[in-house]
Motif scaffolding. Sequence first.
Motif, PDB file in Angstrom:
ATOM      1  N   LEU A 151       0.836  -1.203   0.000  1.00 43.58           N
ATOM      2  CA  LEU A 151       0.000   0.000   0.000  1.00 43.58           C
ATOM      3  C   LEU A 151       0.873   1.255   0.000  1.00 43.58           C
ATOM      4  O   LEU A 151       0.614   2.214  -0.737  1.00 43.58           O
ATOM      5  CB  LEU A 151      -0.912  -0.011   1.224  1.00 43.58           C
ATOM      6  N   ALA A 152       1.922   1.255   0.821  1.00 46.67           N
ATOM      7  CA  ALA A 152       2.816   2.412   0.897  1.00 46.67           C
ATOM      8  C   ALA A 152       3.605   2.601  -0.395  1.00 46.67           C
ATOM      9  O   ALA A 152       3.755   3.728  -0.888  1.00 46.67           O
ATOM     10  CB  ALA A 152       3.767   2.251   2.082  1.00 46.67           C
ATOM     11  N   ILE A 153       4.099   1.500  -0.971  1.00 52.87           N
ATOM     12  CA  ILE A 153       4.910   1.588  -2.190  1.00 52.87           C
ATOM     13  C   ILE A 153       4.076   2.071  -3.366  1.00 52.87           C
ATOM     14  O   ILE A 153       4.508   2.947  -4.134  1.00 52.87           O
ATOM     15  CB  ILE A 153       5.551   0.221  -2.498  1.00 52.87           C
ATOM     16  N   THR A 154       2.873   1.517  -3.524  1.00 57.23           N
ATOM     17  CA  THR A 154       2.031   1.937  -4.648  1.00 57.23           C
ATOM     18  C   THR A 154       1.568   3.388  -4.491  1.00 57.23           C
ATOM     19  O   THR A 154       1.463   4.120  -5.483  1.00 57.23           O
ATOM     20  CB  THR A 154       0.816   1.015  -4.796  1.00 57.23           C
ATOM     21  N   THR A 155       1.305   3.819  -3.258  1.00 52.03           N
ATOM     22  CA  THR A 155       0.935   5.219  -3.038  1.00 52.03           C
ATOM     23  C   THR A 155       2.091   6.139  -3.408  1.00 52.03           C
ATOM     24  O   THR A 155       1.894   7.184  -4.051  1.00 52.03           O
ATOM     25  CB  THR A 155       0.530   5.449  -1.566  1.00 52.03           C
ATOM     26  N   GLU A 156       3.309   5.743  -3.016  1.00 51.86           N
ATOM     27  CA  GLU A 156       4.487   6.536  -3.361  1.00 51.86           C
ATOM     28  C   GLU A 156       4.654   6.619  -4.879  1.00 51.86           C
ATOM     29  O   GLU A 156       4.976   7.687  -5.419  1.00 51.86           O
ATOM     30  CB  GLU A 156       5.721   5.909  -2.727  1.00 51.86           C
ATOM     31  N   MET A 157       4.418   5.530  -5.567  1.00 50.42           N
ATOM     32  CA  MET A 157       4.539   5.532  -7.025  1.00 50.42           C
ATOM     33  C   MET A 157       3.448   6.385  -7.672  1.00 50.42           C
ATOM     34  O   MET A 157       3.689   7.038  -8.697  1.00 50.42           O
ATOM     35  CB  MET A 157       4.467   4.097  -7.553  1.00 50.42           C
ATOM     36  N   LEU A 158       2.263   6.426  -7.080  1.00 51.39           N
ATOM     37  CA  LEU A 158       1.159   7.214  -7.633  1.00 51.39           C
ATOM     38  C   LEU A 158       1.427   8.716  -7.553  1.00 51.39           C
ATOM     39  O   LEU A 158       1.045   9.471  -8.450  1.00 51.39           O
ATOM     40  CB  LEU A 158      -0.142   6.885  -6.892  1.00 51.39           C
ATOM     41  N   VAL A 159       2.073   9.152  -6.471  1.00 51.08           N
ATOM     42  CA  VAL A 159       2.254  10.598  -6.280  1.00 51.08           C
ATOM     43  C   VAL A 159       3.648  11.070  -6.646  1.00 51.08           C
ATOM     44  O   VAL A 159       3.908  12.285  -6.642  1.00 51.08           O
ATOM     45  CB  VAL A 159       1.943  10.999  -4.818  1.00 51.08           C
ATOM     46  N   SER A 160       4.539  10.136  -6.967  1.00 54.20           N
ATOM     47  CA  SER A 160       5.915  10.523  -7.287  1.00 54.20           C
ATOM     48  C   SER A 160       5.956  11.470  -8.485  1.00 54.20           C
ATOM     49  O   SER A 160       5.331  11.228  -9.519  1.00 54.20           O
ATOM     50  CB  SER A 160       6.743   9.271  -7.596  1.00 54.20           C
ATOM     51  N   GLY A 161       6.677  12.556  -8.336  1.00 54.45           N
ATOM     52  CA  GLY A 161       6.821  13.531  -9.409  1.00 54.45           C
ATOM     53  C   GLY A 161       5.646  14.466  -9.574  1.00 54.45           C
ATOM     54  O   GLY A 161       5.592  15.217 -10.548  1.00 54.45           O
ATOM     55  N   THR A 162       4.702  14.441  -8.638  1.00 57.11           N
ATOM     56  CA  THR A 162       3.538  15.328  -8.704  1.00 57.11           C
ATOM     57  C   THR A 162       3.562  16.297  -7.521  1.00 57.11           C
ATOM     58  O   THR A 162       4.369  16.175  -6.603  1.00 57.11           O
ATOM     59  CB  THR A 162       2.218  14.526  -8.666  1.00 57.11           C
ATOM     60  N   SER A 163       2.635  17.254  -7.546  1.00 57.29           N
ATOM     61  CA  SER A 163       2.540  18.219  -6.457  1.00 57.29           C
ATOM     62  C   SER A 163       2.042  17.570  -5.170  1.00 57.29           C
ATOM     63  O   SER A 163       2.123  18.177  -4.097  1.00 57.29           O
ATOM     64  CB  SER A 163       1.593  19.357  -6.857  1.00 57.29           C
ATOM     65  N   MET A 164       1.527  16.340  -5.249  1.00 57.80           N
ATOM     66  CA  MET A 164       1.024  15.649  -4.068  1.00 57.80           C
ATOM     67  C   MET A 164       2.148  15.009  -3.252  1.00 57.80           C
ATOM     68  O   MET A 164       1.932  14.618  -2.112  1.00 57.80           O
ATOM     69  CB  MET A 164       0.029  14.550  -4.475  1.00 57.80           C
ATOM     70  N   ALA A 165       3.324  14.878  -3.850  1.00 58.01           N
ATOM     71  CA  ALA A 165       4.413  14.171  -3.182  1.00 58.01           C
ATOM     72  C   ALA A 165       4.784  14.817  -1.856  1.00 58.01           C
ATOM     73  O   ALA A 165       5.116  14.125  -0.882  1.00 58.01           O
ATOM     74  CB  ALA A 165       5.625  14.097  -4.107  1.00 58.01           C
ATOM     75  N   ASP A 166       4.749  16.151  -1.793  1.00 61.02           N
ATOM     76  CA  ASP A 166       5.090  16.851  -0.555  1.00 61.02           C
ATOM     77  C   ASP A 166       3.993  16.729   0.494  1.00 61.02           C
ATOM     78  O   ASP A 166       4.251  16.894   1.688  1.00 61.02           O
ATOM     79  CB  ASP A 166       5.355  18.335  -0.842  1.00 61.02           C
ATOM     80  N   GLN A 167       2.772  16.466   0.043  1.00 64.59           N
ATOM     81  CA  GLN A 167       1.640  16.371   0.958  1.00 64.59           C
ATOM     82  C   GLN A 167       1.508  14.979   1.578  1.00 64.59           C
ATOM     83  O   GLN A 167       0.972  14.836   2.672  1.00 64.59           O
ATOM     84  CB  GLN A 167       0.336  16.707   0.211  1.00 64.59           C
ATOM     85  N   ILE A 168       1.981  13.959   0.861  1.00 63.29           N
ATOM     86  CA  ILE A 168       1.771  12.578   1.290  1.00 63.29           C
ATOM     87  C   ILE A 168       3.117  11.919   1.561  1.00 63.29           C
ATOM     88  O   ILE A 168       3.852  11.582   0.634  1.00 63.29           O
ATOM     89  CB  ILE A 168       0.997  11.789   0.214  1.00 63.29           C
ATOM     90  N   PRO A 169       3.480  11.713   2.816  1.00 64.49           N
ATOM     91  CA  PRO A 169       4.757  11.073   3.133  1.00 64.49           C
ATOM     92  C   PRO A 169       4.695   9.565   2.913  1.00 64.49           C
ATOM     93  O   PRO A 169       3.622   8.958   2.913  1.00 64.49           O
ATOM     94  CB  PRO A 169       4.933  11.392   4.624  1.00 64.49           C
TER      95      PRO A 169
END
Length: 206
Positions: A151-169
Amino acid sequence: MGAKSWWSRTDSRLLEAALGLATLLVGVFGVLLPALGVVGLIDPMDTREVETEAATRVPGTATDAVAGHGMTLAGSHQADLVFAHPDLGQRLLLALPELVGSLLLLLILALLLQMARTLRGGDVFVPKNARRLSVIGLTVLVQAVLGPALLAITTEMLVSGTSMADQIPFSATFTGEYVLLAFLVLALGEVFRRGARLRADTEGLV
């Protein structure tokens, strides 16, 4: 005169039917429908619940949520990451944790169904059931570790390189209950193994 068993063939049939129905439901709702959503044949999953770095506001107007890259992040602490039009890769990442978890659950149910069928003969203390319990215990342990990690890895891949990356650790929450359950099942498997060995030794003395 031997004591009459409280477990009947009807009980065995009902247990097998219940496990078969559970297997069917998990297969349809946990595997088939998410897979159809991934390939686009039905409405796909488009939301992932996430933990946010900083509190965001619950949406009431268009400015109450963080948006960008086709995604909307709304909520506080436990927020919803919503994809307006997820592509194939995003659909796969959104569904992957549920698909893997459901496949592991199907394996557990299939093994339990095989164990239930041994009740027809009135004896569950057979070597095969000991091995099945060991596999079930290991499967529960794998799910306890793999589920949150995936769950953590796929979430990281979903937001990587987007403006959401800083919002979601990047974070994974592991719970001890499933680990404890796994070790209890493994211990039960050892009980079955010793019971089967003791029965075999006793029969050899007759």
